[in-house]
Scaffold this active site. Structure first.
Site, PDB file in Angstrom:
ATOM      1  N   SER A   9      14.616  -0.978  22.935  1.00  0.00           N
ATOM      2  CA  SER A   9      13.611  -1.400  21.958  1.00  0.00           C
ATOM      3  C   SER A   9      14.280  -2.157  20.822  1.00  0.00           C
ATOM      4  CB  SER A   9      12.862  -0.192  21.402  1.00  0.00           C
ATOM      5  OG  SER A   9      12.171  -0.592  20.224  1.00  0.00           O
ATOM      6  N   HIS A  34      12.082  -4.364  25.212  1.00  0.00           N
ATOM      7  CA  HIS A  34      10.856  -3.718  24.728  1.00  0.00           C
ATOM      8  C   HIS A  34      10.588  -4.196  23.305  1.00  0.00           C
ATOM      9  CE1 HIS A  34       7.928  -0.375  24.707  1.00  0.00           C
ATOM     10  NE2 HIS A  34       8.281  -0.204  23.452  1.00  0.00           N
ATOM     11  N   ASP A  36       8.132  -4.038  20.048  1.00  0.00           N
ATOM     12  CA  ASP A  36       7.136  -3.176  19.409  1.00  0.00           C
ATOM     13  C   ASP A  36       6.384  -3.921  18.316  1.00  0.00           C
ATOM     14  OD1 ASP A  36       7.520  -0.507  20.631  1.00  0.00           O
ATOM     15  OD2 ASP A  36       9.567  -0.742  19.883  1.00  0.00           O
ATOM     16  N   MET A  38       3.471  -3.862  15.550  1.00  0.00           N
ATOM     17  CA  MET A  38       2.685  -2.893  14.760  1.00  0.00           C
ATOM     18  C   MET A  38       1.864  -3.630  13.710  1.00  0.00           C
ATOM     19  SD  MET A  38       5.633  -0.091  14.046  1.00  0.00           S
ATOM     20  CE  MET A  38       6.728   0.481  15.342  1.00  0.00           C
ATOM     21  N   HIS A  67       4.835  -4.080  23.663  1.00  0.00           N
ATOM     22  CA  HIS A  67       4.097  -2.850  23.348  1.00  0.00           C
ATOM     23  C   HIS A  67       3.278  -3.104  22.089  1.00  0.00           C
ATOM     24  CE1 HIS A  67       4.450   1.648  21.920  1.00  0.00           C
ATOM     25  NE2 HIS A  67       3.212   1.318  22.253  1.00  0.00           N
ATOM     26  N   MET A  69       1.028  -2.003  19.343  1.00  0.00           N
ATOM     27  CA  MET A  69       0.473  -0.872  18.574  1.00  0.00           C
ATOM     28  C   MET A  69      -0.469  -1.455  17.528  1.00  0.00           C
ATOM     29  SD  MET A  69       3.955   1.320  18.333  1.00  0.00           S
ATOM     30  CE  MET A  69       4.943  -0.077  18.818  1.00  0.00           C
ATOM     31  N   MET A 138       3.792   7.948  25.277  1.00  0.00           N
ATOM     32  CA  MET A 138       4.539   8.041  24.016  1.00  0.00           C
ATOM     33  C   MET A 138       5.071   9.467  23.893  1.00  0.00           C
ATOM     34  SD  MET A 138       4.480   5.062  22.677  1.00  0.00           S
ATOM     35  CE  MET A 138       5.560   5.612  21.355  1.00  0.00           C
ATOM     36  N   ASP A 176       8.410   6.358  26.071  1.00  0.00           N
ATOM     37  CA  ASP A 176       8.828   5.671  24.844  1.00  0.00           C
ATOM     38  C   ASP A 176       8.902   6.645  23.682  1.00  0.00           C
ATOM     39  OD1 ASP A 176       9.356   3.838  22.854  1.00  0.00           O
ATOM     40  OD2 ASP A 176       7.395   2.856  22.942  1.00  0.00           O
TER      41      ASP A 176
END
Ligand code: DX5
Ligand code: ZN
Length: 218
Positions: A9, A34, A36, A38, A67, A69, A138, A176
């Site tokens: 990540s 990966h 992330d 957000m 990913h 979020m 998660m 994750d």
């Protein structure tokens, strides 16, 4: 033993040296990157968005696992596709028409991924398993790197493995949060196919070696 895919990540990378860190991963035995995303609404933190990921994609030589979020992830299928992402992972809790969204992601030529928070039971994806190329569990509450692994996730992995195998599907199980050399092998034995690791990789003295250790090559 079966070898897991390793997806470091980039949330734990040095953002002032992203190119250096991605080139290091290019030379490693990792499998996916990966990323992330957000939004400060779905999770209590904001990371990076599309302009930064476009810059990362220019340097990255391996598939991107995005990913999201964020609320309403269905709005961003074209942007994720434009990045050239391999996997688009959306949260079950963040979208209303999950079945439609997973099909849209596949139609755009990406692998469809659905992610579950620690408090969401695996039965919430039972009726979309055939539309999901990846189910990601998660094992921390999303929003931050470096949190402690939630042990109850192991039982969820086993239940999900059973659900997938019973129906003879090829859906991958990704995990994750809080993954490290201390729990990697146990997770693979429980049925995990893809291990995401942020701090375990980037805080290691030798990140490339740590990736090999997570893969089971010691
Ligand atoms: C958490 C992110 C994770 C995080 C993992 O919200 O989704 O991908 O970066 O970091 P570690 O491996 O440090 O728990
Ligand atoms: Zn993540």
């Amino acid at each position: 033993m079966r070898k897991p895919l390793i997806a470091p990540s980039l949330l734990s990378a040095d953002f002032a040296n992203l190119e250096r860190d991605i080139r290091m991963l290019n030379e490693s035995n990792c499998d996916w990157y990966h990323l992330d995303v957000m939004d400060g609404v779905f999770v209590p933190n904001i990371s990076f968005g599309f302009p930064v990921m476009q810059a990362m994609a220019r340097v990255a030589e391996k598939p991107l696992d995005v990913h999201l979020m964020i609320v309403e992830p269905e709005k961003f299928v074209p942007q994720v596709k434009a990045l050239g992402a391999r996997v688009m992972n959306v949260h079950q809790e963040a979208t209303i028409h999950l079945h439609r969204l997973l099909n849209q992601i596949r139609k755009e030529g990406m692998m469809s991924g659905v992610t579950l928070n620690p408090s969401t039971p695996v039965c919430m994806v039972e009726d979309v398993l055939q539309e999901a190329d990846v189910v990601m569990l998660m094992s921390v509450n999303p929003g931050f790197a470096g949190q402690k692994f939630i042990d109850e996730t192991v039982e969820k992995v086993k239940r999900l493995r059973e659900m997938i195998d019973r129906r003879n599907l090829n859906t991958l199980i990704e995990i994750d949060g809080g993954v490290s050399r201390d729990n990697a092998q146990m997770l693979v034995e429980a049925g995990v196919d893809v291990l995401v690791a942020g701090s375990a990789v980037f805080k290691a003295a030798d990140p490339k070696k740590e990736i090999d250790i997570l893969k089971g090559d010691r």
